[in-house]
Every structure is written in structure tokens, then in C-alpha cells.
Design an enzyme around this catalytic site. Structure first.
Site, PDB file in Angstrom:
ATOM      1  CB  SER A 115      -0.903  -0.137   1.143  1.00  0.00           C
ATOM      2  OG  SER A 115      -1.942   1.032   1.049  1.00  0.00           O
ATOM      3  CB  THR A 116       1.253   4.117   2.558  1.00  0.00           C
ATOM      4  OG1 THR A 116       0.190   4.161   2.657  1.00  0.00           O
ATOM      5  CG2 THR A 116       1.858   5.294   2.398  1.00  0.00           C
ATOM      6  CG  HIS A 145      -4.167  -0.545  -0.613  1.00  0.00           C
ATOM      7  ND1 HIS A 145      -3.906  -0.833   0.546  1.00  0.00           N
ATOM      8  CD2 HIS A 145      -4.905  -2.008  -1.031  1.00  0.00           C
ATOM      9  CE1 HIS A 145      -4.432  -1.804   1.098  1.00  0.00           C
ATOM     10  NE2 HIS A 145      -4.771  -2.505   0.214  1.00  0.00           N
ATOM     11  CG  MET A 179      -1.945   3.509   7.209  1.00  0.00           C
ATOM     12  SD  MET A 179      -2.447   5.396   6.836  1.00  0.00           S
ATOM     13  CE  MET A 179      -0.894   5.913   6.707  1.00  0.00           C
ATOM     14  CG  ASP A 209      -6.128  -5.354   2.591  1.00  0.00           C
ATOM     15  OD1 ASP A 209      -6.523  -6.321   2.800  1.00  0.00           O
ATOM     16  OD2 ASP A 209      -5.655  -4.868   1.570  1.00  0.00           O
TER      17      ASP A 209
END
Length: 357
Positions: free
Chosen positions: A175-176, A201, A294, A297
Site C-alpha cells: 500500500s503506502t 492499493h 498503512m 489489509d
């Protein structure tokens, strides 16, 4: 109506650009920012569909801000600047448009027409970006959001863990900070690996171009996943920015299956959905990699993979942009090895050769 944030340190230029954009029927400037740090807070508050960025700004130049934006919160960005020599470079940094500021006696009407033409030509991309963008009001309560966010993977894919291992397969969740981190990993990968599935993401409208970036910088042939693609060695499949990526077994083959269902673990695509699907079809023959990001998930399904005998690794805190997702997986007892970002490619290669079992 597409919402816009204008970033420029010049008060007069902010006003001019704002008025010009507001004169276009499909666009509305919802706020302006004086520098990158002001813009960061305004993006969080207003969640615009598009930002315009000047290059010459105090505190942080526009190119650095653009690179950080694409790394941490990718979204459509148009550079409006007098730095015409940077016109080609900013596309490599993630911009979707470049508009030089007026010079050599150009009229404001001509400048306005160039802004209008550029933005209208980007509506196809903005439609894709906003199509699946969360529409919840900023006034929506945290409690009501949590109702959606707490959906369990069982509501999308029931757990039916594969008892007998299938073909080797690598699944990656991030993600991030994942955009640049994945590029660093894929640059080191050879082209003879088992199929690789990736859920990053990323907003819809950017996943296709990001898959192309991975493909351009790796021997692995990477594409944005489409429904029904047969998994092949030496290929990577990136989840589209608005669909869950899963796989199914058909005879001796494995195919991608895209799901247009609810968010899981706050996300769509969701790492939990991918990892659950991999566990159901491939089981202990899989390798799962949890990278920077972050939230949590992927934790639930990664623990299922771990319990089923799959090989699971997580990126260490030192090399993460955000240590949320790897940390949650480690805390859940879902990880066998914790490794540095620059070691991930080596571990994937060793797994493909049967050396990490």
C-alpha cells in the site's frame, strides 16, 4: 463535476488559474494552496479529483512534491509552470499534463484556451479515477465507515484452503510507499519465475500505467490483470485499481478472476481477498510477501496461508515507508521471515528454486 486543487505560490497566478478553471463547465476549484505543505493538508481535507502544481515553490519544489504525491497518494496531477524545459521530465515523474505559463506576450485568452483544452482532454482519465472513488461525505461518522471497513474476507471468498499444493505462485501485497518499493523489487527479478500476483492499493486509472512501469523496468512481463487470463511463468499480474484480484483453477491451469464486490479491510482491491484466493487454490505451494503499507489489509489471509504451510515473508520496519501492514502480519504470527526491501527479490528467486522451504 471534477474538483481541483490549485497549488501556486503566486497569489495573482492562483487567482488567474482558479478563475480560468472555474469557467470550464465540468471543473470546479474547491481550494488553493501556497506550497507543498499547505497542499498536503488541503488534499487530506478536500480529496480533490485533480491537482495543478507549479514547479518553482518555496519550502519544497513542485517536482519533489509531485514525486512524493505519486509515491504516497497517486492521483491525477497537471503541472502549470514557467519551467518549460521540464515539460518532458514531469511525465516521467507521474504528471498527466503540462501547461506552460504565459510568456513572450501571450494573451490570457490564449492561456485560458490551453488550460481548457488540456483539462477537457483529461476527462477520460478523470472519469476512470472518480468512477470508483469513495463517495462517502466528509461528514460521515467514523462509526458508519467502520461498518463497511470491517467486512471479513469470508463475505467475499469463503475459506476453502487447498489441502494439496498446486503450482508455485508468488503473491505480493502493498500500500503506502508500495509503488516505488515494488519497482525496486521488480528491477531485480529475472524472467523465469513462477507467476506473480500483486495487489497494490492504487486509484483506478493509475493501475494500468503502473503495471506498464513495472513491465518496462523488469524482465518479468507485467500487465494489469484482466478477467480470465491464464497464469504463465515469467509473468506478473497487477490488480486493477477498482477490482479485487483472485484466481481459480481450471483443469491444470490457473486463471485470474476479477471481483467487483464490496471493500474488504478498507480496500478494493484488497490484499486479504488476493491472499485468501491464493490459499484456496495453491495452498502451501505459494509464497506471500507483505510490503510497506498503512493499516492491516492482508493480515487475516496471510495467517491462513502461514497455517496452511505457505512461505510468508514481511518487509522489515527499517525499509518500509509505513510499517503498518507488515507489522500487523508479524504481530498475528503470520510471518516466517522478516527481511529488508532489497532482499525481497533474492528471497523470491530462492523460493522459486525450492531453497526457502
Amino acid at each position: 463535476m471534477y474538483t481541483v486543487l490549485v497549488i501556486d505560490d503566486s497569489p495573482s497566478m492562483r487567482r488567474i488559474i482558479k478563475d480560468m478553471i472555474n469557467s470550464i463547465d465540468e471543473f470546479e476549484v474547491v481550494c488553493v494552496a501556497t506550497d507543498a505543505y499547505d497542499a498536503r493538508e488541503k488534499i487530506k481535507e478536500y480529496e480533490p479529483d485533480l491537482v495543478t502544481i507549479d514547479i518553482n515553490m518555496p519550502k519544497m519544489d513542485g517536482v519533489t512534491f509531485l514525486r512524493n504525491l505519486m509515491r504516497l497518494h497517486p492521483m491525477p496531477a497537471v503541472v502549470i509552470s514557467g519551467e518549460g524545459v521540464r515539460g518532458n521530465d514531469i511525465f516521467d515523474d507521474g504528471a498527466v499534463g503540462f501547461i506552460p505559463k504565459p510568456e513572450n506576450g501571450e494573451t490570457m485568452q490564449s492561456f485560458q484556451e490551453r488550460i481548457k483544452d488540456t483539462l477537457l482532454n483529461l476527462t477520460f482519465l478523470l472519469k476512470r479515477y472518480t468512477l470508483k472513488k469513495p463517495q462517502a461525505s466528509r461528514k460521515t461518522s467514523t462509526q458508519s465507515l467502520n461498518i463497511e471497513y470491517k467486512i471479513h474476507p469470508d463475505e467475499v471468498i469463503p475459506l476453502k484452503a487447498a489441502t494439496f499444493p498446486g503450482m508455485k505462485l508468488i503473491a505480493i501485497g502493498s500500500s503506502t510507499g508500495g509503488v516505488e518499493s515494488l519497482l525496486r523489487v521488480f528491477k531485480r527479478l529475472p524472467g523465469n519465475l513462477p507467476p506473480i500476483l500483486i495487489t497494490q492499493h492504487i486509484p483506478y486509472g493509475f493501475s494500468s500505467s503502473f503495471a506498464q512501469r513495472l513491465n518496462d523496468h523488469s524482465e518479468v512481463e507485467v500487465c494489469e490483470a484482466k478477467d480470465g487470463m491464464i497464469l504463465e511463468k515469467g509473468h506478473g499480474y497487477l490488480a486493477p485499481g477498482n477490482m479485487h484480484l483472485t484466481i481459480e483453477k481450471f483443469g491444470n491451469e490457473y486463471k485470474t478472476k476479477l471481483l467487483d464486490t464490496k471493500k474488504v479491510s478498507q480496500h478494493k482491491p484488497s490484499v486479504d481477498v488476493l491472499f485468501r484466493s491464493v490459499n484456496n487454490t495453491v495452498g502451501s505451494a505459494a509464497m506471500a510477501v507483505m510490503m510497506t503499507g498503512m493499516g492491516d489489509d492482508g493480515t487475516i489471509a496471510m495467517k491462513e496461508l502461514f497455517d496452511n504451510g505457505a512461505y510468508t515473508v514481511a518487509q522489515n520496519e527499517e525499509s518500509c515507508v509505513v510499517f503498518g501492514m507488515p507489522m500487523k502480519a508479524i504481530q498475528a504470527g503470520a510471518v516466517k521471515d522478516i527481511i529488508h526491501l532489497d532482499e525481497i527479490a533474492d528471497y523470491i528467486i530462492e523460493f522459486s528454486k525450492g531453497k526457502k522451504r
